[in-house]
Design a protein around this motif. Structure first.
Motif, PDB file in Angstrom:
ATOM      1  N   LEU A  50       0.795  -1.230   0.000  1.00 35.36           N
ATOM      2  CA  LEU A  50       0.000   0.000   0.000  1.00 35.36           C
ATOM      3  C   LEU A  50       0.828   1.281   0.000  1.00 35.36           C
ATOM      4  N   ALA A  51       1.868   1.346   0.818  1.00 36.61           N
ATOM      5  CA  ALA A  51       2.596   2.608   1.014  1.00 36.61           C
ATOM      6  C   ALA A  51       3.075   3.242  -0.297  1.00 36.61           C
ATOM      7  N   PRO A  52       3.627   2.475  -1.256  1.00 38.33           N
ATOM      8  CA  PRO A  52       4.111   3.120  -2.484  1.00 38.33           C
ATOM      9  C   PRO A  52       3.016   3.765  -3.336  1.00 38.33           C
ATOM     10  N   CYS A 148      -6.632  -0.454  -5.191  1.00 38.72           N
ATOM     11  CA  CYS A 148      -5.531  -1.049  -5.961  1.00 38.72           C
ATOM     12  C   CYS A 148      -4.747  -2.030  -5.101  1.00 38.72           C
ATOM     13  N   ALA A 149      -4.461  -1.631  -3.863  1.00 32.94           N
ATOM     14  CA  ALA A 149      -3.731  -2.511  -2.953  1.00 32.94           C
ATOM     15  C   ALA A 149      -4.535  -3.770  -2.646  1.00 32.94           C
ATOM     16  N   MET A 150      -5.844  -3.615  -2.487  1.00 30.72           N
ATOM     17  CA  MET A 150      -6.708  -4.776  -2.245  1.00 30.72           C
ATOM     18  C   MET A 150      -6.576  -5.798  -3.379  1.00 30.72           C
ATOM     19  N   LEU A 151      -6.554  -5.323  -4.611  1.00 23.21           N
ATOM     20  CA  LEU A 151      -6.481  -6.228  -5.752  1.00 23.21           C
ATOM     21  C   LEU A 151      -5.113  -6.897  -5.832  1.00 23.21           C
ATOM     22  N   MET A 152      -4.062  -6.175  -5.468  1.00 22.66           N
ATOM     23  CA  MET A 152      -2.727  -6.788  -5.467  1.00 22.66           C
ATOM     24  C   MET A 152      -2.651  -7.907  -4.433  1.00 22.66           C
ATOM     25  N   HIS A 153      -3.166  -7.641  -3.246  1.00 16.96           N
ATOM     26  CA  HIS A 153      -3.162  -8.667  -2.207  1.00 16.96           C
ATOM     27  C   HIS A 153      -4.020  -9.864  -2.630  1.00 16.96           C
ATOM     28  N   ALA A 154      -5.177  -9.586  -3.222  1.00 22.15           N
ATOM     29  CA  ALA A 154      -6.043 -10.669  -3.687  1.00 22.15           C
ATOM     30  C   ALA A 154      -5.328 -11.519  -4.729  1.00 22.15           C
ATOM     31  N   GLN A 190      -8.359 -11.698 -14.260  1.00 21.02           N
ATOM     32  CA  GLN A 190      -7.780 -10.519 -14.915  1.00 21.02           C
ATOM     33  C   GLN A 190      -7.910  -9.340 -13.954  1.00 21.02           C
ATOM     34  N   ILE A 191      -6.820  -8.640 -13.738  1.00 21.07           N
ATOM     35  CA  ILE A 191      -6.837  -7.440 -12.902  1.00 21.07           C
ATOM     36  C   ILE A 191      -6.399  -6.260 -13.768  1.00 21.07           C
ATOM     37  N   ILE A 192      -7.246  -5.247 -13.819  1.00 17.26           N
ATOM     38  CA  ILE A 192      -6.967  -4.061 -14.634  1.00 17.26           C
ATOM     39  C   ILE A 192      -6.844  -2.855 -13.710  1.00 17.26           C
ATOM     40  N   LEU A 193      -5.716  -2.171 -13.806  1.00 16.64           N
ATOM     41  CA  LEU A 193      -5.468  -0.943 -13.057  1.00 16.64           C
ATOM     42  C   LEU A 193      -5.488   0.195 -14.069  1.00 16.64           C
ATOM     43  N   LEU A 194      -6.535   0.995 -13.989  1.00 17.94           N
ATOM     44  CA  LEU A 194      -6.827   1.994 -15.016  1.00 17.94           C
ATOM     45  C   LEU A 194      -6.221   3.350 -14.681  1.00 17.94           C
ATOM     46  N   ASP A 195      -5.829   4.049 -15.725  1.00 17.97           N
ATOM     47  CA  ASP A 195      -5.276   5.399 -15.604  1.00 17.97           C
ATOM     48  C   ASP A 195      -6.313   6.401 -16.111  1.00 17.97           C
ATOM     49  N   GLY A 196      -6.304   7.597 -15.546  1.00 15.17           N
ATOM     50  CA  GLY A 196      -7.104   8.692 -16.102  1.00 15.17           C
ATOM     51  C   GLY A 196      -8.580   8.646 -15.794  1.00 15.17           C
ATOM     52  N   GLU A 197      -8.973   8.103 -14.649  1.00 13.35           N
ATOM     53  CA  GLU A 197     -10.401   8.124 -14.294  1.00 13.35           C
ATOM     54  C   GLU A 197     -10.850   9.527 -13.908  1.00 13.35           C
ATOM     55  N   GLU A 198     -10.007  10.228 -13.180  1.00 11.53           N
ATOM     56  CA  GLU A 198     -10.398  11.528 -12.647  1.00 11.53           C
ATOM     57  C   GLU A 198     -10.476  12.596 -13.728  1.00 11.53           C
ATOM     58  N   ALA A 199     -11.401  13.521 -13.548  1.00  6.74           N
ATOM     59  CA  ALA A 199     -11.486  14.687 -14.427  1.00  6.74           C
ATOM     60  C   ALA A 199     -10.334  15.638 -14.115  1.00  6.74           C
ATOM     61  N   PHE A 200      -9.831  16.301 -15.142  1.00  5.93           N
ATOM     62  CA  PHE A 200      -8.804  17.323 -14.930  1.00  5.93           C
ATOM     63  C   PHE A 200      -9.448  18.647 -14.537  1.00  5.93           C
ATOM     64  N   GLY A 201     -10.619  18.909 -15.089  1.00  2.00           N
ATOM     65  CA  GLY A 201     -11.374  20.110 -14.727  1.00  2.00           C
ATOM     66  C   GLY A 201     -12.657  19.714 -14.033  1.00  2.00           C
ATOM     67  N   THR A 202     -13.775  19.795 -14.765  1.00  2.00           N
ATOM     68  CA  THR A 202     -15.087  19.385 -14.270  1.00  2.00           C
ATOM     69  C   THR A 202     -15.520  18.117 -14.982  1.00  2.00           C
ATOM     70  N   TRP A 203     -16.061  17.168 -14.242  1.00  2.00           N
ATOM     71  CA  TRP A 203     -16.431  15.866 -14.813  1.00  2.00           C
ATOM     72  C   TRP A 203     -17.421  16.035 -15.965  1.00  2.00           C
ATOM     73  N   THR A 204     -17.028  15.572 -17.127  1.00  2.00           N
ATOM     74  CA  THR A 204     -17.907  15.521 -18.299  1.00  2.00           C
ATOM     75  C   THR A 204     -17.644  14.205 -19.018  1.00  2.00           C
ATOM     76  N   ALA A 205     -18.390  13.967 -20.082  1.00  2.00           N
ATOM     77  CA  ALA A 205     -18.205  12.743 -20.852  1.00  2.00           C
ATOM     78  C   ALA A 205     -16.839  12.694 -21.518  1.00  2.00           C
ATOM     79  N   THR A 206     -16.238  13.850 -21.768  1.00  2.00           N
ATOM     80  CA  THR A 206     -14.929  13.884 -22.429  1.00  2.00           C
ATOM     81  C   THR A 206     -13.789  14.186 -21.468  1.00  2.00           C
TER      82      THR A 206
END
Length: 416
Positions: A50-52, A148-154, A190-206
């Protein structure tokens, strides 16, 4: 040549695989007790897993690279039989001007032996590893370092059990032909660790879910060989189980059942939660021995029952009726997959944690009993789905638990 009989046989095989995907047996109480808690690996200061992850990790940043390398090192060094791949994309964002920001998804899989491309159906466990660009220095411990840590341990717990299961199958004389004829099902993880979920400005479809939008599109267009059980990488996903915003303990999280098509999986989670609580394997429970202390010592059996506190239920929607499926849905990484017909189990509390998108969503504000309980519950669900009964290793899990004190004693993101 008349190909109709072959087509009928092929169709029946697919129907058989689909029908048995939900018809698996309950895991035993003994196997539930064999699931290790995270222990010192989840220490927020120097825990190996978890720490890293507890650092800012905005896509394209040094922190993002460091956390991704942490994932890679973990799987390649600790779980070398897992296949690690990456899916890359770039995009402009509303706050970064003309700069193309890189988004790198990490996909790890473990397939059964003798399996061929296009023959493995996956339980796909998912969390996003990026953190929000603001407030400055935002950690996002519940969102979603802890998941993410939960999935690694699992993954580490399931790995040994899968090895033992497949070795026993080989010893029992299971042959490739048994798989080819549908007599044995190819089940993988299959374990998928996704990048870029968060909005950079305000959450929109794009401005959101950059990585998942790219990955879902690419998986849809990644075809398997002709006559494979699964047409493409996307259809190989039996269940897309997305974890998000997990790790806050007070108030206790409550997770609705969002989708009728996966209410069966929600019910499995609810039943496992109830069984783990009943065996005092949930350390966040107000009735766990560590919480009740000396209150019940020297008290009669009848009075002990009176001392029992009300047990929370995370999965409270077990008996949801058929006429209540038009409620809220929370926008998250599952959307591009759901739009393409993938079954989704969204494990996200509603209401959101009180620390959501605040500076205090850091390691110090995680409830480690709750984090450990989520880890055990997710692992139990995966072990049951993968049919690992009889293959959980009590001795090795006991060793891993050393150091764990308890082993020894809808909204805007968006609500629709």
């Amino acid at each position: 040549m008349n190909s109709r009989p072959l087509y009928i046989l092929y169709t029946l095989q697919i129907l058989l695989l689909v029908s048995v995907s939900r018809a698996y047996n309950d895991i035993s109480d003994e196997s539930l007790r064999a699931i290790p808690r995270p222990g010192p690996d989840f220490d927020i200061k120097d825990g190996k897993i978890l720490a890293p992850i507890l650092r800012p990790r905005v896509p394209g940043s040094e922190g993002s690279t460091a956390v991704r390398n942490h994932f890679i090192d973990f799987f390649r060094n600790d779980l070398p039989q897992w296949k690690v791949t990456f899916q890359n994309s770039t995009s402009k964002t509303p706050v970064t001007g003309d700069d193309e920001i890189p988004f790198i998804n990490v996909i790890t899989t473990r397939d059964p032996p003798w399996s061929n491309p296009g023959e493995v159906g996956y339980l796909t466990l998912v969390a996003h590893y990026d953190s929000k660009i603001s407030p400055d220095g935002f950690i996002g411990a519940t969102d979603s370092a802890a998941p993410c840590a939960m999935l690694m341990h699992a993954a580490r717990t399931l790995d040994g059990a899968l090895t033992r299961k497949w070795a026993s199958m080989r010893e029992a004389g299971i042959k490739q032909d048994d798989y080819d004829m549908g007599l044995e099902e190819h089940k993988g993880i299959q374990i998928i660790l996704l990048d870029g979920e968060e909005a950079f400005g305000t959450w929109t479809a794009t401005d959101s879910i950059y990585g998942s939008r790219s990955l879902a599109s690419e998986m849809e267009s990644t075809f398997h060989p002709a006559l494979s059980t699964y047409r493409n990488a996307l259809s190989s996903i039996h269940l897309f189980m997305l974890l998000d915003l997990l790790g806050e303990g007070s108030p206790a999280p409550t997770v609705p059942s969002y989708f009728k098509t996966t209410h069966w999986a929600y019910q499995k989670m609810a039943t496992l939660e109830d069984r783990l609580r009943g065996q005092s394997l949930f350390t966040s429970s107000p009735n766990h021995p560590s919480k009740r202390g000396t209150l019940s010592q020297g008290v009669s059996k009848d009075n002990k029952a009176k001392l029992k506190r009300k047990e929370p239920k995370w999965f409270y929607d077990l008996d949801k009726s058929n006429n209540r499926w038009m409620g809220g849905m929370i926008e998250d990484d599952h959307l591009p997959f759901m739009a393409r017909g993938v079954d989704i189990l969204h494990v996200i509390p509603a209401p959101f944690p009180t620390v959501w998108h605040k500076e205090v969503d850091d390691g110090e504000h995680l409830d480690m009993d709750t984090v450990g309980d989520w880890t055990v519950l997710v692992t139990a669900f995966a072990a049951e789905w993968l049919e690992l009964e009889g293959h959980m290793d009590k001795k090795s899990t006991d060793k891993r638990a050393i150091g764990d004190k308890h082993a020894q004693e809808i909204i805007s993101k968006t609500e629709l």
